[in-house]
Design a protein around this motif. Structure first.
Motif, short mmCIF file in Angstrom:
data_model
loop_
_atom_site.label_atom_id
_atom_site.label_comp_id
_atom_site.label_asym_id
_atom_site.label_seq_id
_atom_site.Cartn_x
_atom_site.Cartn_y
_atom_site.Cartn_z
N LEU A 123 0.84 -1.21 0.00
CA LEU A 123 0.00 0.00 0.00
C LEU A 123 0.87 1.25 0.00
CD1 LEU A 123 -2.91 1.26 0.40
CD2 LEU A 123 -2.34 1.36 2.81
N SER A 148 0.57 3.80 -3.05
CA SER A 148 -0.04 5.12 -2.87
C SER A 148 1.00 6.22 -3.02
CB SER A 148 -0.83 5.25 -1.57
OG SER A 148 -0.22 4.52 -0.55
N LEU A 187 1.27 6.71 -6.67
CA LEU A 187 0.10 7.41 -7.20
C LEU A 187 0.16 8.90 -6.88
CD1 LEU A 187 -2.73 7.18 -8.50
CD2 LEU A 187 -3.64 6.94 -6.20
N GLN A 235 -11.15 5.92 -4.84
CA GLN A 235 -9.77 5.78 -5.27
C GLN A 235 -9.26 7.06 -5.89
OE1 GLN A 235 -9.16 2.13 -6.31
NE2 GLN A 235 -7.00 2.42 -6.20
N LEU A 277 -8.81 9.73 -3.34
CA LEU A 277 -7.57 9.65 -2.59
C LEU A 277 -6.38 10.07 -3.45
CD1 LEU A 277 -7.65 8.69 0.38
CD2 LEU A 277 -6.22 6.82 -0.37
N GLY A 278 -6.48 9.78 -4.73
CA GLY A 278 -5.43 10.20 -5.64
C GLY A 278 -5.38 11.72 -5.75
N LEU A 304 -5.12 0.13 -7.15
CA LEU A 304 -3.86 0.86 -7.31
C LEU A 304 -2.92 0.07 -8.21
CD1 LEU A 304 -2.92 2.17 -3.75
CD2 LEU A 304 -3.61 3.50 -5.72
#
Lengths: 284, 166
Positions: A32, A36, A39, A190, A193-194, B88
């Motif tokens: 994760l 993340s 990202l 998603q 959060l990006g 992701l």
């Protein structure tokens, strides 16, 4: 050479499935963190690139590009915010000030600016595409001097002159298009959060825009009145001392913090050799 | 006010992620423990593949007196954390490790259910596994279906068995 004897039976070995073969060895939280982080990095790069490209292109949009849009935009604004006041002393005085300030605009600003006084208690003003400047009745009624109103109007003129409306529109469109391709059919959360690291970036852009418009306004009011008195009064009155924002909300705020903004304006007024003077009374 | 809205919008998915991770990890840990226990108990029921299930041509098959159709199926859903991680991964590519544990659990569970559905069987012949995804708005689940032929050395049938004797 000796051949092996053919076995009658194949031996069955009792064995439980080997968990180490099919299962991941890396902890999901490590996964994760990597993903993340990647990202966030990707979105920041895309946002910065979009910003640079848009800012470079916006320079080439002539100021006259706004002119054809004024009527459509003001109809739309009236639909969202309510009817505009077309007559009366408040309207006439604001329109007069609006027209007077327009004579101080740089010669390369060829917009046909349009003023909309919206009949609403909101204490706010904004610049919209089409060269439309919206002022709410609430703001005009709360002003203590003409200088305060002049500063607000000149501030909005500044946003239009610096083409902040085109920059915002361009960034939004460009960035939205790229992110739609990247995220595609992804979960809404998603992409939310990006987008998270961007909220801060976008707000920083906004704050830069605000202080650019402030500088523009200060120049205009100094030239018109010969002093900067009253310019910061409006912010000073509306900065709530009990509402000291924390670190995060200060970062998130669209407009620069009022106290910072006042200090900045006072510094700049000194630089411009634009001191104090008599304020002009305002009809309310 | 606007900044609170932004924070709230971020907070909701974060809470869902933390809950998904904690609950999902706990359930997964328990499931793996149960899988290991049951697999140990059923070690004596081997799964094998034969070319022929005819005693006339396959002497190995002559040991068995009776066969029976056996099946086991399972539907498992992903938790929010796994789904997020897989999403992701979808952007960058690579091993979707969060789904690997899920699929592993589903397959092992389906095979165990198949074996458990035929108590007393001496082995399972020609087992196959089918996987189907159940998807829709907000649903991410997978069905794993295992089926095969249960082999019995004894010709006796249990009271609950509907299997045909050979």
């Amino acid at each position: 050479m000796r051949h092996r004897q053919r076995a009658d039976h194949v031996k069955y070995t009792r064995r439980t499935p080997d968990s180490t073969v099919n299962l991941p060895t890396r902890h999901p939280l490590v996964d994760l963190a990597w993903l993340s982080g990647g990202l966030a990095g990707l979105t920041i790069i895309v946002f910065l690139t979009a910003g640079l490209i848009v800012d470079a292109l916006v320079k080439y949009i002539p100021s006259t590009a706004d002119n054809g849009l004024a009527n459509t935009i003001s109809t739309q604004l009236e639909k969202s915010f309510g009817e505009a006041i077309k007559e009366g002393q408040l309207h006439d005085e604001t329109q007069r000030l609006f027209d007077t300030l327009a004579t101080y605009l740089p010669a390369d600003d060829l917009r046909n600016h349009k003023l909309l006084v919206i009949d609403d208690d909101t204490v706010n003003a904004m610049a919209a595409p089409g060269g439309v400047i919206v002022v709410f009745r609430g703001l005009l009624e709360q002003a203590n001097s003409e200088n305060e109103v002049a500063f607000v109007l000149a501030h909005e003129y500044g946003h239009l002159y610096h083409k902040h409306h085109w920059q915002r529109l361009g960034r939004g469109l460009f960035f939205g298009a790229i992110m739609a391709v990247v995220f595609g059919q992804q979960d809404a959360f998603q992409s939310q959060l990006g987008m998270a690291p961007l909220t801060g970036l976008q707000q920083r852009h906004n704050r830069q825009d605000e202080s650019q418009a402030d500088q523009f306004a200060l120049n205009v009011v100094c030239r018109h009145y010969g002093h900067a008195s009253g310019a910061t009064d409006f912010f000073a009155r509306h900065a709530n001392p009990n509402d000291e924002p924390g670190l995060l909300s200060a970062f998130m705020m669209t407009h620069p913090l009022s106290s910072d903004r006042i200090a900045d304006l006072q510094r700049r007024a000194i630089d411009l050799d634009c001191g104090g003077g008599e304020t002009t009374p305002w009809v309310r | 006010m606007e900044s609170y809205y932004v924070l709230l919008n971020l907070l909701i998915p974060i809470i869902l992620l933390v809950l998904g991770y904690l609950i999902g990890t706990l359930l997964e840990k328990r499931h793996f423990e149960s899988l290991r226990d049951r697999e140990k108990k059923l070690l004596d029921t081997p799964v094998v593949t034969f070319d022929e299930l005819d005693p006339a041509t396959n002497p190995d098959f002559a040991y068995f007196q009776r066969t029976e159709f056996a099946q086991g199926s399972v539907v498992v859903s992903v938790d929010y954390f796994k789904q997020f991680l897989a999403g992701l991964r979808n952007i960058f590519g690579g091993r979707v490790s969060s789904y690997e544990t899920l699929i592993d659990r589903a397959r092992r569970e389906a095979v165990l259910r198949l074996k458990e559905s035929v108590p007393g069987a001496n082995g399972i012949a020609n087992m196959r596994i089918e996987t189907a995804t159940l998807s829709g708005s907000g649903l991410g689940a997978v069905e794993v279906y295992a089926y095969g032929t249960a082999l019995y050395e004894s010709a006796l049938t249990c009271a609950t068995d509907s299997g045909q004797t050979m």
